[in-house]
Design a protein around this motif. Structure first.
Motif, PDB file in Angstrom:
ATOM      1  N   ASP A 292       3.005   2.470   3.328  1.00 35.66           N
ATOM      2  CA  ASP A 292       3.831   3.640   3.046  1.00 35.66           C
ATOM      3  C   ASP A 292       3.015   4.698   2.297  1.00 35.66           C
ATOM      4  OD1 ASP A 292       5.675   5.531   2.291  1.00 35.66           O
ATOM      5  OD2 ASP A 292       7.051   4.142   1.307  1.00 35.66           O
ATOM      6  N   ILE A 293       2.181   5.423   3.053  1.00 37.27           N
ATOM      7  CA  ILE A 293       1.456   6.541   2.436  1.00 37.27           C
ATOM      8  C   ILE A 293       1.689   7.829   3.239  1.00 37.27           C
ATOM      9  CG2 ILE A 293      -0.256   5.137   1.222  1.00 37.27           C
ATOM     10  CD1 ILE A 293      -2.255   5.798   3.442  1.00 37.27           C
ATOM     11  N   ASP A 294       2.941   8.006   3.618  1.00 37.30           N
ATOM     12  CA  ASP A 294       3.394   9.239   4.274  1.00 37.30           C
ATOM     13  C   ASP A 294       2.612   9.517   5.554  1.00 37.30           C
ATOM     14  OD1 ASP A 294       5.289   9.594   2.205  1.00 37.30           O
ATOM     15  OD2 ASP A 294       3.756  10.505   0.935  1.00 37.30           O
ATOM     16  N   ASP A 295       2.093  10.721   5.732  1.00 38.25           N
ATOM     17  CA  ASP A 295       1.463  11.101   6.994  1.00 38.25           C
ATOM     18  C   ASP A 295       0.172  10.338   7.290  1.00 38.25           C
ATOM     19  OD1 ASP A 295       3.493  12.876   7.315  1.00 38.25           O
ATOM     20  OD2 ASP A 295       2.306  14.680   7.015  1.00 38.25           O
TER      21      ASP A 295
ATOM     22  N   SER B 256       7.381  -4.710  -3.924  1.00 36.86           N
ATOM     23  CA  SER B 256       6.801  -6.012  -4.272  1.00 36.86           C
ATOM     24  C   SER B 256       7.173  -6.518  -5.661  1.00 36.86           C
ATOM     25  CB  SER B 256       5.278  -5.958  -4.146  1.00 36.86           C
ATOM     26  OG  SER B 256       4.732  -4.936  -4.965  1.00 36.86           O
ATOM     27  N   PHE B 257       7.796  -5.682  -6.495  1.00 37.12           N
ATOM     28  CA  PHE B 257       8.113  -6.089  -7.866  1.00 37.12           C
ATOM     29  C   PHE B 257       9.003  -7.324  -7.902  1.00 37.12           C
ATOM     30  CE2 PHE B 257      10.722  -6.004 -11.706  1.00 37.12           C
ATOM     31  CZ  PHE B 257       9.766  -5.874 -12.692  1.00 37.12           C
TER      32      PHE B 257
ATOM     33  N   ILE C 285       0.847  -1.193   0.000  1.00 36.27           N
ATOM     34  CA  ILE C 285       0.000   0.000   0.000  1.00 36.27           C
ATOM     35  C   ILE C 285       0.886   1.247   0.000  1.00 36.27           C
ATOM     36  CG2 ILE C 285      -1.839   1.243   1.182  1.00 36.27           C
ATOM     37  CD1 ILE C 285      -2.730  -1.394   2.386  1.00 36.27           C
ATOM     38  N   GLY C 286       0.712   2.045  -1.044  1.00 38.44           N
ATOM     39  CA  GLY C 286       1.615   3.150  -1.315  1.00 38.44           C
ATOM     40  C   GLY C 286       2.749   2.645  -2.179  1.00 38.44           C
ATOM     41  N   SER C 287       2.380   1.878  -3.211  1.00 40.08           N
ATOM     42  CA  SER C 287       3.367   1.145  -4.011  1.00 40.08           C
ATOM     43  C   SER C 287       4.096   1.992  -5.038  1.00 40.08           C
ATOM     44  CB  SER C 287       2.689  -0.032  -4.724  1.00 40.08           C
ATOM     45  OG  SER C 287       1.598   0.413  -5.513  1.00 40.08           O
ATOM     46  N   ALA C 288       3.575   3.202  -5.333  1.00 43.89           N
ATOM     47  CA  ALA C 288       4.208   4.129  -6.282  1.00 43.89           C
ATOM     48  C   ALA C 288       4.373   3.471  -7.652  1.00 43.89           C
ATOM     49  CB  ALA C 288       5.525   4.650  -5.735  1.00 43.89           C
TER      50      ALA C 288
END
Length: 222
Positions: free
Chosen positions: A118-121, A58-59, A47-50
């Motif tokens: 990893d979605i920052d704040d 995850s690649f 989550i927050g994979s960019a």
């Protein structure tokens, strides 16, 4: 036996990742590979994979070890890149999704191998949305950006995950980039002690560590 990653992109950035054997920004993918004994066909939630491969956790798991899973990314600019991925990809606000429903629809196991948050704040807010009672996770990596936020998110995250029975294996992972100040912590790496040897956990547990050092430790003791 693990497979080789096909050269699906010829730009220098992709080639650099191939040469370094990691697609994560700080060795997250390699750490998961090592502590999970290079297992094939695991499951991830990223989550927050960019971007689909650049600084993506995850690649490598999907392409070299045949893992299945879910990638969630808010920014639509990355959508086209996911045409080379096999995972379930959702371009949406991560806080508005029904993860339990998504897991069931995609036949995820009740014990998911790897969860990356990893979605920052907004990362801490995910903890109240992710299903922790009906599903469990063997490895959790969660961003707190202590170097920016101090204890604003870190203590709340640690309290939540500790109460859920998870063990803080590596607390305060430092950013490991050439252009970054030294000893700036941004993540915690957790494990579910149900799935790992207790002696291994004792040998590995550390606080304030660079990811490359964490990777060396798990390779030493596994």
């Amino acid at each position: 036996m693990s497979g080789e990653i096909l050269v699906i992109n010829t730009d220098d950035n992709f080639k650099s990742h191939i040469e370094n054997e990691t697609f994560s920004v700080c060795f997250q993918d390699l750490f998961v590979v090592e502590i999970m004994n290079q297992i094939q066909e695991g499951f991830f939630v990223d989550i927050g994979s960019a971007h689909c491969f650049d600084n993506n956790n995850s690649f490598l798991l999907e392409k070299k070890y045949n893992w299945k899973g879910l990638c969630v990314e808010y920014e639509p600019k990355y959508n086209d890149s996911y045409s080379i991925r096999n995972c379930k990809y959702i371009n949406d606000d991560a806080l508005k999704l029904n993860y339990e429903q998504i897991y069931k629809e995609n036949q995820f196991p009740n014990a998911i191998d790897y969860l990356s948050l990893d979605i920052d704040d907004l990362t801490t807010s995910l903890l109240s949305i992710i299903p922790f009672d009906s599903y469990e996770y063997k490895i959790i990596m969660i961003e707190h950006d202590f170097y920016l936020n101090g204890n604003k998110y870190l203590e709340q995250q640690r309290d939540f995950l500790t109460k859920k029975g998870y063990h803080l294996l590596f607390g305060d992972i430092f950013v490991e980039l050439h252009n970054f100040e030294k000893e700036k912590s941004f993540e915690d790496w957790w494990i579910n002690p149900k799935f790992f040897d207790s002696e291994l956990i004792k040998k590995l547990t550390r606080k304030s560590i660079y990811p490359s050092e964490a990777l060396k430790l798990v390779r030493k003791y596994k």
